[in-house]
Scaffold this motif. Structure first.
Motif, PDB file in Angstrom:
ATOM      1  N   VAL A 424      -5.269  45.344 -30.972  1.00  0.00           N
ATOM      2  CA  VAL A 424      -5.749  45.275 -29.447  1.00  0.00           C
ATOM      3  C   VAL A 424      -5.649  47.350 -30.024  1.00  0.00           C
ATOM      4  O   VAL A 424      -5.653  48.063 -29.377  1.00  0.00           O
ATOM      5  N   LEU A 425      -4.442  47.598 -31.227  1.00  0.00           N
ATOM      6  CA  LEU A 425      -4.266  49.470 -31.408  1.00  0.00           C
ATOM      7  C   LEU A 425      -5.855  49.873 -32.001  1.00  0.00           C
ATOM      8  O   LEU A 425      -5.820  50.979 -32.125  1.00  0.00           O
ATOM      9  N   LEU A 437     -10.874  43.979 -26.230  1.00  0.00           N
ATOM     10  CA  LEU A 437      -9.674  44.577 -26.111  1.00  0.00           C
ATOM     11  C   LEU A 437      -8.558  45.337 -27.056  1.00  0.00           C
ATOM     12  O   LEU A 437      -8.161  44.762 -27.833  1.00  0.00           O
ATOM     13  N   TYR A 438      -8.974  46.057 -26.512  1.00  0.00           N
ATOM     14  CA  TYR A 438      -8.050  47.977 -26.955  1.00  0.00           C
ATOM     15  C   TYR A 438      -7.919  48.573 -26.306  1.00  0.00           C
ATOM     16  O   TYR A 438      -8.013  48.466 -24.932  1.00  0.00           O
ATOM     17  N   ILE A 439      -6.494  48.975 -26.936  1.00  0.00           N
ATOM     18  CA  ILE A 439      -5.785  49.517 -25.838  1.00  0.00           C
ATOM     19  C   ILE A 439      -5.788  50.974 -26.311  1.00  0.00           C
ATOM     20  O   ILE A 439      -4.876  51.232 -27.608  1.00  0.00           O
ATOM     21  N   PRO A 440      -5.714  51.959 -25.950  1.00  0.00           N
ATOM     22  CA  PRO A 440      -5.989  53.200 -26.333  1.00  0.00           C
ATOM     23  C   PRO A 440      -4.977  53.792 -26.605  1.00  0.00           C
ATOM     24  O   PRO A 440      -3.645  53.562 -25.898  1.00  0.00           O
ATOM     25  N   ASN A 441      -4.675  54.447 -28.029  1.00  0.00           N
ATOM     26  CA  ASN A 441      -3.678  55.099 -28.109  1.00  0.00           C
ATOM     27  C   ASN A 441      -3.670  55.875 -29.521  1.00  0.00           C
ATOM     28  O   ASN A 441      -4.998  56.152 -30.107  1.00  0.00           O
TER      29      ASN A 441
END
Length: 510
Positions: A424-425, A437-441
């Motif tokens: 996800v990262l 499913l990607y969590i922007p970081n």
């Protein structure tokens, strides 16, 4: 002409599947593992049908066309590597155990908790695999018929489940022979046509001898190696592969079948990758579909197009039906606890329940295929997950007696958490944008792509070894002793009227 030829091939496969279904005779053992009596050539065809799916054909050609030879062919070569490793090290011992489903191994080695945990992960991973094959079917019917994508997905799933629900693994094995013959002839024929009639030009830095693709991270080396490792090692715990290994009539037949399937997978995957490389000299800059479809529709001879498309549809169905069969078996037997009863006048509950379970498992795969319209990425991602969680307990459980139930459960949990967090990262998955499913970081960039495969696998190894050394080992009686926990296991592991075969047996520590 093209559509008629493909339709005829589908009808032929379905008729063969229904014809051989009479061999089931109401027995779940025949349905799930072919009575454990299949010759090596049938098992080899079935294994090849599992490996040569549309993830490794359409995914192969699309990735090769975009990124280079090793980006795409790694899918096929990874699967061939897995079959080779399985043939050398695992086919014989796993066939001797006489199991009905792969999670049976985890139960006998580590206990019920590991059996259920592994079953859930295997079911999830293989729904992703099935989805990848349904995606290809949806694209095919949409491109050549103008049919809505979702309807094409549903149609290919319905056809595959229809004859597999009737004939089980026996139907899958016999139909795979036809399907693999078509795709092999099509792949080699397409390459010969390209070599003899078209300018076979490969751009510099993209061909099979451009080894920077395997050594330079800037050229995708990490991603390409991650693909090879995820499939070459992660696929060892594939439930459809192992179910076919169980079906072979002898350990030697199981081993030979793996080698035959590995050779066939390579013979199909490499020509498709070379064709995709050479297609750059023919194709327009903007493609309105998968590169292989555009090539077949606008450039290739009609007869060759018919053969290749028939093989692609067959490959999609072959992998999908085998995987759905294996998933349903795992869910019913290893999660639900339904076991085989084969007595005159009584219906086998495992057979009936497995057939029923094929419906919801297929529906889940259809939903995944509609949501994630990718081919090769779904294949690699599925076995990336299994590499992180289940490979270490399987291999270590066979070769190291020190391993414990706690070690297996902890390794599964740590591998899963590490892989999902990194997933996800990371903004890309094997070079493709992470739209799942990607969590922007700001911590992880696309340059990190590929490394999560190795990190999660290493975390699982370290966890298993450390926890195994810190916890008291179970007493193992070894591979040369047969002990069944109850009458149902005795039927499934030994078989009625058959001499006991060597099996892995677990007993509790004192």
């Amino acid at each position: 002409m093209i559509l008629l030829g493909v339709a005829v091939s589908i009808v032929l496969v379905v008729l063969v599947g229904f014809y051989v279904s009479k061999k089931i005779e109401g027995d779940s053992r025949n349905f799930l593992v072919g009575g454990r009596l299949l010759p090596f050539w049938l098992v080899g065809g079935a294994l090849m049908g599992s490996a040569v799916d549309t993830n490794a054909t359409l995914g192969n050609t699309d990735l090769t066309y975009e990124f280079g030879f090793w980006a795409g062919v790694s899918l096929a070569l990874g699967l061939a590597l897995c079959l080779t490793i399985t043939g050398i090290f695992f086919a014989k011992p796993m066939n001797r155990m006489g199991l009905t489903s792969f999670p049976d191994y985890y139960r006998l080695r580590f206990g019920r908790q590991v059996e259920v945990s592994s079953s859930v992960l295997l079911a999830l991973g293989f729904c992703m695999l099935v989805a990848g094959n349904l995606v290809a079917g949806g694209f095919l019917f949409n491109y050549f018929l103008g049919m809505p994508y979702w309807l094409g997905v549903v149609l290919i799933a319905a056809i595959a489940v229809a004859y597999t629900g009737a004939g089980g693994l026996i139907a899958d094995a016999y139909t795979a022979i036809i399907q693999m013959a078509l795709i092999l002839v099509g792949a080699i024929g397409l390459l010969i046509w390209m070599l003899t009639t078209q300018p076979f030009e490969i751009a510099e830095g993209t061909g099979p001898f451009a080894l920077g693709q395997l050594s330079d991270p800037a050229q995708g080396a990490v991603i390409n190696w991650a693909t090879l490792i995820a499939l070459g090692i992660g696929d060892i715990v594939a439930i459809d592969f192992m179910q076919r290994v169980f079906s072979a009539k002898s350990p030697g037949s199981a081993r030979r079948a793996c080698f035959v399937a590995a050779a066939g997978t390579t013979a199909i995957g490499v020509p498709f990758a070379l064709v995709a490389l050479a297609a750059h000299s023919l194709m327009p800059e903007e493609l309105d579909g998968p590169v292989l479809f555009v090539l077949l529709d606008q450039y290739a001879p009609t007869i060759l197009t018919v053969v290749v498309l028939s093989g692609l549809v067959g490959a999609s169905m072959s992998t999908a039906n085998g995987a759905i069969l294996a998933i349903s078996n795992v869910c019913v037997r290893n999660i639900g606890g339904v076991h085989r009863v084969h007595e005159p006048g009584k219906r086998d509950p495992l057979l009936r329940a497995t057939r029923v379970a094929m419906v919801p498992m297929t529906l889940l795969s259809i939903v995944m295929a509609i949501y994630v319209q990718q081919t090769g990425i779904l294949l690699t991602l599925a076995f990336d997950l299994l590499l992180a969680c289940l490979v270490v307990p399987f291999i270590a459980g066979l070769i190291w007696r020190r391993g414990t139930t706690v070690a297996a459960l902890t390794a599964i949990g740590v591998g899963l958490v590490v892989r999902l967090v990194l997933f996800v990262l990371t903004p890309t998955i094997y070079g493709v944008d992470n739209t799942i499913l990607y969590i922007p970081n700001d911590l992880i960039t696309a340059d990190f792509d590929g490394w999560p495969t190795f990190i999660a696998f290493a975390a699982s190894i370290v966890t298993y070894v450390v926890v195994a050394l810190l916890t008291p080992p179970a007493l193992l009686r070894g591979l040369d002793i047969q002990v069944a926990k109850d009458v149902d296991d005795a039927l499934d592991v030994v078989g009625e009227g058959v001499e006991p075969v060597p099996a892995l047996v677990r007993s509790e520590a004192p």
